[in-house]
Write a protein that holds these residues in place. Structure first.
Motif, PDB file in Angstrom:
ATOM      1  N   ALA A  16       0.835  -1.205   0.000  1.00 50.85           N
ATOM      2  CA  ALA A  16       0.000   0.000   0.000  1.00 50.85           C
ATOM      3  C   ALA A  16       0.869   1.254   0.000  1.00 50.85           C
ATOM      4  CB  ALA A  16      -0.933  -0.005   1.204  1.00 50.85           C
ATOM      5  N   ILE A  17       1.950   1.230   0.767  1.00 51.86           N
ATOM      6  CA  ILE A  17       2.877   2.365   0.820  1.00 51.86           C
ATOM      7  C   ILE A  17       3.539   2.567  -0.541  1.00 51.86           C
ATOM      8  CG2 ILE A  17       5.043   3.214   1.798  1.00 51.86           C
ATOM      9  CD1 ILE A  17       4.211   1.750   4.419  1.00 51.86           C
ATOM     10  N   LEU A  18       3.986   1.473  -1.135  1.00 54.73           N
ATOM     11  CA  LEU A  18       4.666   1.560  -2.428  1.00 54.73           C
ATOM     12  C   LEU A  18       3.711   2.051  -3.515  1.00 54.73           C
ATOM     13  CD1 LEU A  18       7.554   1.003  -3.341  1.00 54.73           C
ATOM     14  CD2 LEU A  18       6.851  -1.304  -3.990  1.00 54.73           C
ATOM     15  N   ASP A  19       2.490   1.548  -3.527  1.00 57.62           N
ATOM     16  CA  ASP A  19       1.496   1.993  -4.513  1.00 57.62           C
ATOM     17  C   ASP A  19       1.179   3.478  -4.335  1.00 57.62           C
ATOM     18  OD1 ASP A  19       1.395  -0.555  -5.545  1.00 57.62           O
ATOM     19  OD2 ASP A  19      -0.466  -1.113  -4.545  1.00 57.62           O
ATOM     20  N   SER A  20       1.062   3.911  -3.082  1.00 53.63           N
ATOM     21  CA  SER A  20       0.791   5.317  -2.816  1.00 53.63           C
ATOM     22  C   SER A  20       1.962   6.177  -3.292  1.00 53.63           C
ATOM     23  CB  SER A  20       0.556   5.540  -1.318  1.00 53.63           C
ATOM     24  OG  SER A  20       0.373   6.912  -1.037  1.00 53.63           O
ATOM     25  N   ALA A  21       3.175   5.716  -3.067  1.00 50.05           N
ATOM     26  CA  ALA A  21       4.353   6.469  -3.499  1.00 50.05           C
ATOM     27  C   ALA A  21       4.357   6.651  -5.011  1.00 50.05           C
ATOM     28  CB  ALA A  21       5.622   5.757  -3.050  1.00 50.05           C
ATOM     29  N   VAL A  22       4.024   5.601  -5.736  1.00 49.78           N
ATOM     30  CA  VAL A  22       3.983   5.693  -7.196  1.00 49.78           C
ATOM     31  C   VAL A  22       2.978   6.746  -7.632  1.00 49.78           C
ATOM     32  CG1 VAL A  22       3.301   4.462  -9.299  1.00 49.78           C
ATOM     33  CG2 VAL A  22       4.817   3.351  -7.639  1.00 49.78           C
ATOM     34  N   ARG A  23       1.794   6.762  -7.022  1.00 49.25           N
ATOM     35  CA  ARG A  23       0.774   7.751  -7.375  1.00 49.25           C
ATOM     36  C   ARG A  23       1.257   9.172  -7.082  1.00 49.25           C
ATOM     37  NH1 ARG A  23      -2.521   3.894  -4.817  1.00 49.25           N
ATOM     38  NH2 ARG A  23      -2.627   5.178  -2.928  1.00 49.25           N
ATOM     39  N   VAL A  24       1.858   9.352  -5.918  1.00 53.11           N
ATOM     40  CA  VAL A  24       2.316  10.691  -5.529  1.00 53.11           C
ATOM     41  C   VAL A  24       3.468  11.158  -6.424  1.00 53.11           C
ATOM     42  CG1 VAL A  24       3.369  12.044  -3.672  1.00 53.11           C
ATOM     43  CG2 VAL A  24       1.505  10.449  -3.153  1.00 53.11           C
ATOM     44  N   PHE A  25       4.398  10.256  -6.744  1.00 53.26           N
ATOM     45  CA  PHE A  25       5.506  10.619  -7.630  1.00 53.26           C
ATOM     46  C   PHE A  25       4.971  10.997  -9.017  1.00 53.26           C
ATOM     47  CE2 PHE A  25       8.404   7.567  -5.091  1.00 53.26           C
ATOM     48  CZ  PHE A  25       8.788   8.590  -4.247  1.00 53.26           C
ATOM     49  N   ALA A  26       3.993  10.228  -9.503  1.00 50.62           N
ATOM     50  CA  ALA A  26       3.440  10.486 -10.832  1.00 50.62           C
ATOM     51  C   ALA A  26       2.694  11.816 -10.872  1.00 50.62           C
ATOM     52  CB  ALA A  26       2.514   9.342 -11.244  1.00 50.62           C
ATOM     53  N   GLU A  27       1.983  12.139  -9.792  1.00 50.37           N
ATOM     54  CA  GLU A  27       1.174  13.360  -9.761  1.00 50.37           C
ATOM     55  C   GLU A  27       1.999  14.621  -9.503  1.00 50.37           C
ATOM     56  OE1 GLU A  27      -1.721  12.585  -6.767  1.00 50.37           O
ATOM     57  OE2 GLU A  27      -2.743  11.028  -7.933  1.00 50.37           O
ATOM     58  N   GLY A  29       5.725  14.657  -9.140  1.00 55.00           N
ATOM     59  CA  GLY A  29       7.146  14.615  -9.433  1.00 55.00           C
ATOM     60  C   GLY A  29       7.926  14.198  -8.202  1.00 55.00           C
ATOM     61  N   PHE A  30       9.104  13.659  -8.418  1.00 57.85           N
ATOM     62  CA  PHE A  30       9.882  13.114  -7.305  1.00 57.85           C
ATOM     63  C   PHE A  30      10.259  14.186  -6.287  1.00 57.85           C
ATOM     64  CE2 PHE A  30      14.156  12.140  -5.560  1.00 57.85           C
ATOM     65  CZ  PHE A  30      13.810  11.041  -4.783  1.00 57.85           C
ATOM     66  N   PHE A  31      10.762  15.321  -6.765  1.00 56.02           N
ATOM     67  CA  PHE A  31      11.273  16.335  -5.845  1.00 56.02           C
ATOM     68  C   PHE A  31      10.161  16.998  -5.024  1.00 56.02           C
ATOM     69  CE2 PHE A  31      14.766  16.262  -9.029  1.00 56.02           C
ATOM     70  CZ  PHE A  31      15.763  15.821  -8.171  1.00 56.02           C
ATOM     71  N   ALA A  32       8.992  17.162  -5.625  1.00 57.71           N
ATOM     72  CA  ALA A  32       7.886  17.805  -4.911  1.00 57.71           C
ATOM     73  C   ALA A  32       7.095  16.831  -4.049  1.00 57.71           C
ATOM     74  CB  ALA A  32       6.952  18.495  -5.908  1.00 57.71           C
ATOM     75  N   ALA A  33       7.296  15.555  -4.251  1.00 53.56           N
ATOM     76  CA  ALA A  33       6.555  14.556  -3.479  1.00 53.56           C
ATOM     77  C   ALA A  33       6.934  14.640  -2.005  1.00 53.56           C
ATOM     78  CB  ALA A  33       6.845  13.155  -4.017  1.00 53.56           C
ATOM     79  N   ARG A  34       5.930  14.472  -1.124  1.00 51.11           N
ATOM     80  CA  ARG A  34       6.175  14.546   0.312  1.00 51.11           C
ATOM     81  C   ARG A  34       5.814  13.216   0.974  1.00 51.11           C
ATOM     82  NH1 ARG A  34       2.761  19.849   1.781  1.00 51.11           N
ATOM     83  NH2 ARG A  34       1.168  18.446   0.907  1.00 51.11           N
ATOM     84  N   ILE A  35       6.642  12.838   1.933  1.00 48.76           N
ATOM     85  CA  ILE A  35       6.417  11.584   2.641  1.00 48.76           C
ATOM     86  C   ILE A  35       5.041  11.585   3.303  1.00 48.76           C
ATOM     87  CG2 ILE A  35       7.121  10.228   4.663  1.00 48.76           C
ATOM     88  CD1 ILE A  35       8.843   9.652   2.288  1.00 48.76           C
ATOM     89  N   ARG A  36       4.620  12.720   3.837  1.00 50.98           N
ATOM     90  CA  ARG A  36       3.317  12.739   4.516  1.00 50.98           C
ATOM     91  C   ARG A  36       2.168  12.488   3.550  1.00 50.98           C
ATOM     92  NH1 ARG A  36       4.862  18.187   5.416  1.00 50.98           N
ATOM     93  NH2 ARG A  36       3.732  19.741   4.174  1.00 50.98           N
ATOM     94  N   ASP A  37       2.319  12.910   2.289  1.00 51.42           N
ATOM     95  CA  ASP A  37       1.276  12.637   1.301  1.00 51.42           C
ATOM     96  C   ASP A  37       1.261  11.153   0.938  1.00 51.42           C
ATOM     97  OD1 ASP A  37       0.517  15.300   1.223  1.00 51.42           O
ATOM     98  OD2 ASP A  37       1.936  15.783  -0.376  1.00 51.42           O
ATOM     99  N   ILE A  38       2.445  10.559   0.864  1.00 50.82           N
ATOM    100  CA  ILE A  38       2.532   9.119   0.590  1.00 50.82           C
ATOM    101  C   ILE A  38       1.890   8.340   1.737  1.00 50.82           C
ATOM    102  CG2 ILE A  38       4.123   7.175   0.317  1.00 50.82           C
ATOM    103  CD1 ILE A  38       6.075   9.181  -1.030  1.00 50.82           C
ATOM    104  N   ALA A  39       2.183   8.749   2.956  1.00 54.04           N
ATOM    105  CA  ALA A  39       1.601   8.081   4.125  1.00 54.04           C
ATOM    106  C   ALA A  39       0.084   8.214   4.130  1.00 54.04           C
ATOM    107  CB  ALA A  39       2.190   8.670   5.405  1.00 54.04           C
ATOM    108  N   ALA A  40      -0.410   9.412   3.824  1.00 57.89           N
ATOM    109  CA  ALA A  40      -1.859   9.632   3.814  1.00 57.89           C
ATOM    110  C   ALA A  40      -2.526   8.755   2.761  1.00 57.89           C
ATOM    111  CB  ALA A  40      -2.160  11.102   3.549  1.00 57.89           C
ATOM    112  N   GLY A  41      -1.902   8.654   1.606  1.00 53.97           N
ATOM    113  CA  GLY A  41      -2.463   7.829   0.536  1.00 53.97           C
ATOM    114  C   GLY A  41      -2.493   6.358   0.876  1.00 53.97           C
ATOM    115  N   ALA A  42      -1.553   5.932   1.722  1.00 56.32           N
ATOM    116  CA  ALA A  42      -1.489   4.529   2.126  1.00 56.32           C
ATOM    117  C   ALA A  42      -2.302   4.256   3.382  1.00 56.32           C
ATOM    118  CB  ALA A  42      -0.035   4.116   2.352  1.00 56.32           C
TER     119      ALA A  42
END
Length: 202
Positions: A16-27, A29-42
């Motif tokens: 779930a964490i990995l899938d959320s990370a992919v969505r956040v990176f895609a939406e 970009g890598f540099f703008a992606a935030r860990i808290r957004d990945i956590a929220a998505g998961a």
């Protein structure tokens, strides 16, 4: 008795964490992606991310490694199939195009965002890239052995040409409106590529 459910639960959370990370990176970009957004998505606490991954780079490169390994495993049957080189090449290309079409956000991450990590070029994904390259080399070597690829073909060079052409077509599709299916072009791509590496006619 509790070991198996616990293991499955941890793996489900990791996925779930990995899938959320992919969505956040895609939406974003890598540099703008935030860990808290990945956590929220998961659906997990931010600190939970670090129980499974070292950070953004680890998330990004893990997604890359796992997807490429999965693809290489799936095409291994094509390498062993009893068919001509051009047909095997077309199958290989079609499977790669189908994987792009099946999950465009993941494809964007693999083809674009993964290169944004400073660790990408430092060897973090070198083993899995080598596995992918070896799969293509086996395919090309089979063509040489079968007399369908010219005997003097430099396999590493031909492999680089194939990968470069595939990535160019995939990126063009990903960055367009994606209205035209990608997979049906595999046979035409293979036929065109094969003409360039076919043995000279007597």
């Amino acid at each position: 008795m509790n070991e198996r459910p616990l293991t499955e639960s941890r793996e489900a959370r990791r996925r779930a964490i990995l899938d959320s990370a992919v969505r956040v990176f895609a939406e974003n970009g890598f540099f703008a992606a935030r860990i808290r957004d990945i956590a929220a998505g998961a659906g997990v606490a931010e600190g939970t991310i670090y129980l499974y991954f070292d950070g953004k780079d680890d998330l990004l490169l893990t997604a890359f490694r796992e997807k490429v390994n999965e693809f290489v495993g799936s095409v291994s049957r094509v390498m062993e199939a009893g068919m001509g080189f051009q047909e095997r090449l077309a199958r290989f290309i079609r499977m790669q195009f189908e994987s792009i079409e099946a999950d465009p956000p993941l494809a964007m991450v693999l083809l674009l965002e993964s290169r944004q990590s400073s660790k990408f070029y430092g060897g973090a994904v070198r083993p899995v890239l080598r596995t992918y390259a070896q799969a293509i080399d086996r395919l090309l070597a089979g063509g040489v052995e079968g007399g369908e690829v010219r005997a003097d073909a430099e396999i590493p060079l031909v492999r680089g040409m194939l990968i470069g052409a595939l990535e160019e077509i995939e990126l063009e599709w990903l960055l367009s409106d994606r209205s035209r299916p990608l997979a049906p072009t595999a046979e035409r791509f293979a036929a065109t590529f094969c003409r360039g590496i076919a043995p000279a006619k007597p």
